[in-house]
Write an enzyme that holds these catalytic residues in place. Structure first.
Site, PDB file in Angstrom:
ATOM      1  N   ASP A  48     -12.258   6.976   6.172  1.00  0.00           N
ATOM      2  CA  ASP A  48     -11.400   5.827   6.446  1.00  0.00           C
ATOM      3  C   ASP A  48     -10.722   6.010   7.807  1.00  0.00           C
ATOM      4  O   ASP A  48      -9.519   6.182   7.918  1.00  0.00           O
ATOM      5  CB  ASP A  48     -10.357   5.740   5.311  1.00  0.00           C
ATOM      6  CG  ASP A  48      -9.366   4.611   5.511  1.00  0.00           C
ATOM      7  OD1 ASP A  48      -9.781   3.559   6.025  1.00  0.00           O
ATOM      8  OD2 ASP A  48      -8.181   4.783   5.161  1.00  0.00           O
TER       9      ASP A  48
ATOM     10  N   GLU B 184      -2.991  -2.996  -2.659  1.00  0.00           N
ATOM     11  CA  GLU B 184      -4.143  -2.394  -1.967  1.00  0.00           C
ATOM     12  C   GLU B 184      -4.479  -1.001  -2.495  1.00  0.00           C
ATOM     13  O   GLU B 184      -3.655  -0.084  -2.455  1.00  0.00           O
ATOM     14  CB  GLU B 184      -3.824  -2.311  -0.464  1.00  0.00           C
ATOM     15  CG  GLU B 184      -4.947  -1.692   0.373  1.00  0.00           C
ATOM     16  CD  GLU B 184      -4.592  -1.600   1.855  1.00  0.00           C
ATOM     17  OE1 GLU B 184      -3.427  -1.877   2.224  1.00  0.00           O
ATOM     18  OE2 GLU B 184      -5.482  -1.235   2.648  1.00  0.00           O
TER      19      GLU B 184
ATOM     20  N   HIS C 285     -11.756   1.839   2.313  1.00  0.00           N
ATOM     21  CA  HIS C 285     -11.167   2.500   1.155  1.00  0.00           C
ATOM     22  C   HIS C 285     -12.099   2.698  -0.023  1.00  0.00           C
ATOM     23  O   HIS C 285     -11.659   2.768  -1.165  1.00  0.00           O
ATOM     24  CB  HIS C 285      -9.935   1.712   0.687  1.00  0.00           C
ATOM     25  CG  HIS C 285      -8.779   1.811   1.621  1.00  0.00           C
ATOM     26  ND1 HIS C 285      -7.518   1.380   1.333  1.00  0.00           N
ATOM     27  CD2 HIS C 285      -8.700   2.334   2.881  1.00  0.00           C
ATOM     28  CE1 HIS C 285      -6.709   1.607   2.342  1.00  0.00           C
ATOM     29  NE2 HIS C 285      -7.411   2.175   3.308  1.00  0.00           N
TER      30      HIS C 285
ATOM     31  N   HIS D   7      -8.577  -6.363   4.424  1.00  0.00           N
ATOM     32  CA  HIS D   7      -8.183  -5.493   5.522  1.00  0.00           C
ATOM     33  C   HIS D   7      -9.487  -5.052   6.161  1.00  0.00           C
ATOM     34  O   HIS D   7     -10.107  -4.094   5.710  1.00  0.00           O
ATOM     35  CB  HIS D   7      -7.414  -4.265   5.005  1.00  0.00           C
ATOM     36  CG  HIS D   7      -5.941  -4.456   4.966  1.00  0.00           C
ATOM     37  ND1 HIS D   7      -5.061  -3.417   4.826  1.00  0.00           N
ATOM     38  CD2 HIS D   7      -5.190  -5.584   5.087  1.00  0.00           C
ATOM     39  CE1 HIS D   7      -3.816  -3.905   4.836  1.00  0.00           C
ATOM     40  NE2 HIS D   7      -3.873  -5.195   4.984  1.00  0.00           N
TER      41      HIS D   7
ATOM     42  N   TRP E 234       0.867  -1.177   0.000  1.00  0.00           N
ATOM     43  CA  TRP E 234       0.000   0.000   0.000  1.00  0.00           C
ATOM     44  C   TRP E 234       0.905   1.228   0.000  1.00  0.00           C
ATOM     45  O   TRP E 234       1.867   1.309   0.766  1.00  0.00           O
ATOM     46  CB  TRP E 234      -0.927   0.047   1.217  1.00  0.00           C
ATOM     47  CG  TRP E 234      -1.658   1.351   1.221  1.00  0.00           C
ATOM     48  CD1 TRP E 234      -2.719   1.686   0.427  1.00  0.00           C
ATOM     49  CD2 TRP E 234      -1.333   2.527   1.993  1.00  0.00           C
ATOM     50  NE1 TRP E 234      -3.075   2.995   0.654  1.00  0.00           N
ATOM     51  CE2 TRP E 234      -2.239   3.536   1.593  1.00  0.00           C
ATOM     52  CE3 TRP E 234      -0.369   2.822   2.948  1.00  0.00           C
ATOM     53  CZ2 TRP E 234      -2.215   4.816   2.149  1.00  0.00           C
ATOM     54  CZ3 TRP E 234      -0.335   4.094   3.494  1.00  0.00           C
ATOM     55  CH2 TRP E 234      -1.258   5.073   3.101  1.00  0.00           C
TER      56      TRP E 234
ATOM     57  N   ASP F 151      -7.278  -4.227   9.814  1.00  0.00           N
ATOM     58  CA  ASP F 151      -6.561  -2.957   9.672  1.00  0.00           C
ATOM     59  C   ASP F 151      -7.295  -1.835  10.390  1.00  0.00           C
ATOM     60  O   ASP F 151      -8.020  -1.059   9.776  1.00  0.00           O
ATOM     61  CB  ASP F 151      -6.368  -2.610   8.187  1.00  0.00           C
ATOM     62  CG  ASP F 151      -5.428  -1.416   8.020  1.00  0.00           C
ATOM     63  OD1 ASP F 151      -4.856  -0.979   9.027  1.00  0.00           O
ATOM     64  OD2 ASP F 151      -5.282  -0.928   6.882  1.00  0.00           O
TER      65      ASP F 151
ATOM     66  N   ASP G  88      -9.703  -3.263   1.471  1.00  0.00           N
ATOM     67  CA  ASP G  88      -9.811  -2.615   2.771  1.00  0.00           C
ATOM     68  C   ASP G  88     -11.163  -1.912   2.749  1.00  0.00           C
ATOM     69  O   ASP G  88     -11.392  -1.027   1.914  1.00  0.00           O
ATOM     70  CB  ASP G  88      -8.647  -1.623   2.940  1.00  0.00           C
ATOM     71  CG  ASP G  88      -8.668  -0.895   4.283  1.00  0.00           C
ATOM     72  OD1 ASP G  88      -9.760  -0.457   4.698  1.00  0.00           O
ATOM     73  OD2 ASP G  88      -7.605  -0.745   4.902  1.00  0.00           O
TER      74      ASP G  88
ATOM     75  N   LYS H  52      -7.022   2.566  -2.732  1.00  0.00           N
ATOM     76  CA  LYS H  52      -7.646   3.485  -1.778  1.00  0.00           C
ATOM     77  C   LYS H  52      -8.386   4.570  -2.544  1.00  0.00           C
ATOM     78  O   LYS H  52      -8.017   4.923  -3.658  1.00  0.00           O
ATOM     79  CB  LYS H  52      -6.555   4.081  -0.893  1.00  0.00           C
ATOM     80  CG  LYS H  52      -7.078   4.923   0.233  1.00  0.00           C
ATOM     81  CD  LYS H  52      -6.034   5.049   1.322  1.00  0.00           C
ATOM     82  CE  LYS H  52      -6.526   5.980   2.402  1.00  0.00           C
ATOM     83  NZ  LYS H  52      -5.755   5.892   3.624  1.00  0.00           N
TER      84      LYS H  52
ATOM     85  N   ASP I 152     -10.433   4.024  10.432  1.00  0.00           N
ATOM     86  CA  ASP I 152      -9.810   2.868  11.080  1.00  0.00           C
ATOM     87  C   ASP I 152     -10.280   2.657  12.512  1.00  0.00           C
ATOM     88  O   ASP I 152      -9.492   2.325  13.398  1.00  0.00           O
ATOM     89  CB  ASP I 152      -8.279   2.964  10.986  1.00  0.00           C
ATOM     90  CG  ASP I 152      -7.797   2.729   9.562  1.00  0.00           C
ATOM     91  OD1 ASP I 152      -7.968   1.605   9.067  1.00  0.00           O
ATOM     92  OD2 ASP I 152      -7.298   3.683   8.932  1.00  0.00           O
TER      93      ASP I 152
HETATM   94  C1  RNT Z   1      -3.824   2.796   4.623  1.00  0.00           C
HETATM   95  C2  RNT Z   1      -3.933   1.339   4.332  1.00  0.00           C
HETATM   96  C3  RNT Z   1      -2.813   0.471   4.852  1.00  0.00           C
HETATM   97  C4  RNT Z   1      -2.357   0.835   6.254  1.00  0.00           C
HETATM   98  C5  RNT Z   1      -1.423  -0.167   6.892  1.00  0.00           C
HETATM   99  C6  RNT Z   1      -0.790   0.365   8.119  1.00  0.00           C
HETATM  100  O1  RNT Z   1      -4.938   3.491   4.319  1.00  0.00           O
HETATM  101  O2  RNT Z   1      -5.150   0.854   4.783  1.00  0.00           O
HETATM  102  O3  RNT Z   1      -3.166  -0.861   4.768  1.00  0.00           O
HETATM  103  O4  RNT Z   1      -3.423   1.057   7.108  1.00  0.00           O
HETATM  104  O5  RNT Z   1      -0.515  -0.612   5.965  1.00  0.00           O
HETATM  105 ZN    ZN Z   2      -5.462  -1.278   4.759  1.00  0.00          ZN
END
Ligand code: RNT
Ligand code: ZN
Length: 421
Positions: free
Chosen positions: A297, A229, A265, A289, A188, A329, A262, A231, A299
């Site tokens: 996003d 990955e 994303h 993720h 990523w 994640d 993810d 986004k 988290d």
């Molecule tokens: C960032 C991505 C990525 C990170 C990690 C720490 O938006 O989701 O995967 O969160 O690599």
């Molecule tokens: Zn991620």
């Protein structure tokens, strides 16, 4: 919780599910196939161990909060991980980032990392019969400060990150070889632009070229699986992200790579669960993720919400668990990090248990017969079936605390360990 109560409740639940044609014992044995890759970065807010007091810097991602007890050394991180795993049923792997090597106080730049910095982790994982996954770290570094890494127009910057990522793949492949289970290496990058850019094409062409170079060396699949990955946007890359979903999906299909989904994303009304049945027709495997985006996003710690439920159900309905690498994640610094870890991981396990307990054949039959009211009713009824009783029983037979008992365990750990750091 009293074992007798757990057993009694399970017995009743088993009968209730059986009335719908669902075998709870079979669901429990399916759970044994679910392996979750724990993201090490929930223990320290994505700081890493490159130097003392290292913090997540830039990259468009952010951890907020200052709850005491953050892991500041590898030893503390390992203690936290052991605590987390002692409170989780089922099997786990560990997902490391390149900034978590054992650098022993020396300055080792990202284009200099080697296997020796991760051998300690491999030995640690071996002792626990666990697999390891790995990630290059293309953020929190002066050479990512201008917002571009593998797609940069500056050849020096690009070269640096290509070298870093190549080394990470080599380390990951060695992790897979030594541990006898392929390591998933995920790429990523934060690359993107705050304001509307003009030359998107060159940036994306650069990224493609960098990836081609990174993937030139081929490793046996039994050692390494490569994932990429995408986004939608990040802080400071609101207007354009180079590695968009279109970009990576195209790249993954053409070059036989894993695609990482993810669920923070995408546009908030886009459902990642809906993407699984499409993507699985064109790529071999997916890396998840799992996270919880709140408005963006963010988290947040994963909870058992519709988003997560759809992802788990779609995987199980497609009988595709063997092609899904389940990763997490999230990184929340505002509450007990070990507790957050356990809640989030347990929610993922609950979502899969719920999927294994679905009377899918009946639902499909309704669907094929055009009985849409019946389908809707049964889906609604499933939401109030005694999932918790089956879950408690699963925890009990795995020798981990059932019901609310793990809350006390976390509180003890907070008092005896976290608050003393
Ligand atoms: C960032 C991505 C990525 C990170 C990690 C720490 O938006 O989701 O995967 O969160 O690599
Ligand atoms: Zn991620």
């Amino acid at each position: 919780m009293k074992k007798e109560l757990i057993r009694k409740s399970y017995q009743l639940a088993k009968e209730q599910y059986a009335e719908l044609g669902v075998d709870t014992e079979k669901a429990l044995s399916e759970m044994d196939k679910l392996v979750i890759s724990l993201h090490c970065w929930q223990t320290d807010d994505v700081g890493g161990f490159e130097r003392e007091g290292a913090e997540l810097g830039g990259g468009g991602i952010q951890a907020t909060g200052n709850f005491p007890g953050k892991a500041r050394t590898i030893g503390q991180m390992r203690d936290d991980l052991d605590k987390v795993m002692s409170l989780l049923p089922g099997k786990q792997r560990l997902n490391l980032h390149a900034i978590y090597g054992e650098f022993e106080g020396k300055k080792v730049d990202r284009d200099q990392i080697e296997l020796k910095h991760f051998q300690g982790w491999i030995d640690w994982a071996k002792e626990r019969s666990m697999g390891l996954d790995f990630n290059c770290t293309c953020f929190s570094h002066p050479l990512s400060d201008d917002g571009f890494t593998l797609s940069s127009k500056n050849p020096k910057i690009r070269k640096f990150w290509i070298e870093h990522t190549k080394r990470c793949r080599a380390i990951a492949a060695e992790m897979g070889r030594q541990l006898g289970t392929p390591s998933v290496h995920n790429i990523w990058i934060p690359d993107g632009s705050k304001d509307t850019p003009v030359d998107r094409y060159t940036l994306r062409k650069n990224l493609k070229k960098s990836l081609d170079e990174i993937f030139e060396i081929r490793y046996p699949v039994k050692y390494l699986k490569d994932a990429i990955e995408s986004k939608l946007f990040g802080i400071g890359s609101e207007s354009m992200v180079v590695g968009s979903h279109d970009f990576y999906l195209g790249y993954a299909i053409k070059n036989n790579k894993l695609i990482t989904l993810d669920n923070g994303h995408f546009h908030p009304t886009e459902q990642v669960g809906d993407k699984i049945s499409s993507i699985l027709l064109f790529v071999d495997e997916i890396l998840l993720h799992l996270t919880r985006g709140v408005r963006w996003d963010s988290d947040h710690v994963v909870t058992l919400n519709d988003d997560l439920m759809l992802i788990a159900h779609e995987i199980v309905r497609a009988k595709a668990l063997g092609r899904i690498n389940v990763g997490l994640d999230f990184f929340d610094a505002s509450l007990n990090r070990v507790g957050a870890y356990v809640v989030g991981t347990r929610s993922v396990q609950l979502a899969f248990l719920s999927a294994f307990l679905e009377p899918t054949a009946t639902l499909v039959k309704y669907e094929e017969d055009g009985k849409t009211f019946e389908r809707l009713s049964l889906l609604e009824l499933m939401k109030t079936m005694p999932l918790g009783a089956v879950w408690d029983y699963y925890c009990m037979i795995n020798d981990v605390p059932a019901g609310p008992d793990y809350i006390d365990e976390i509180r003890k750990y907070e008092k005896n360990v976290l608050l003393k750091r």
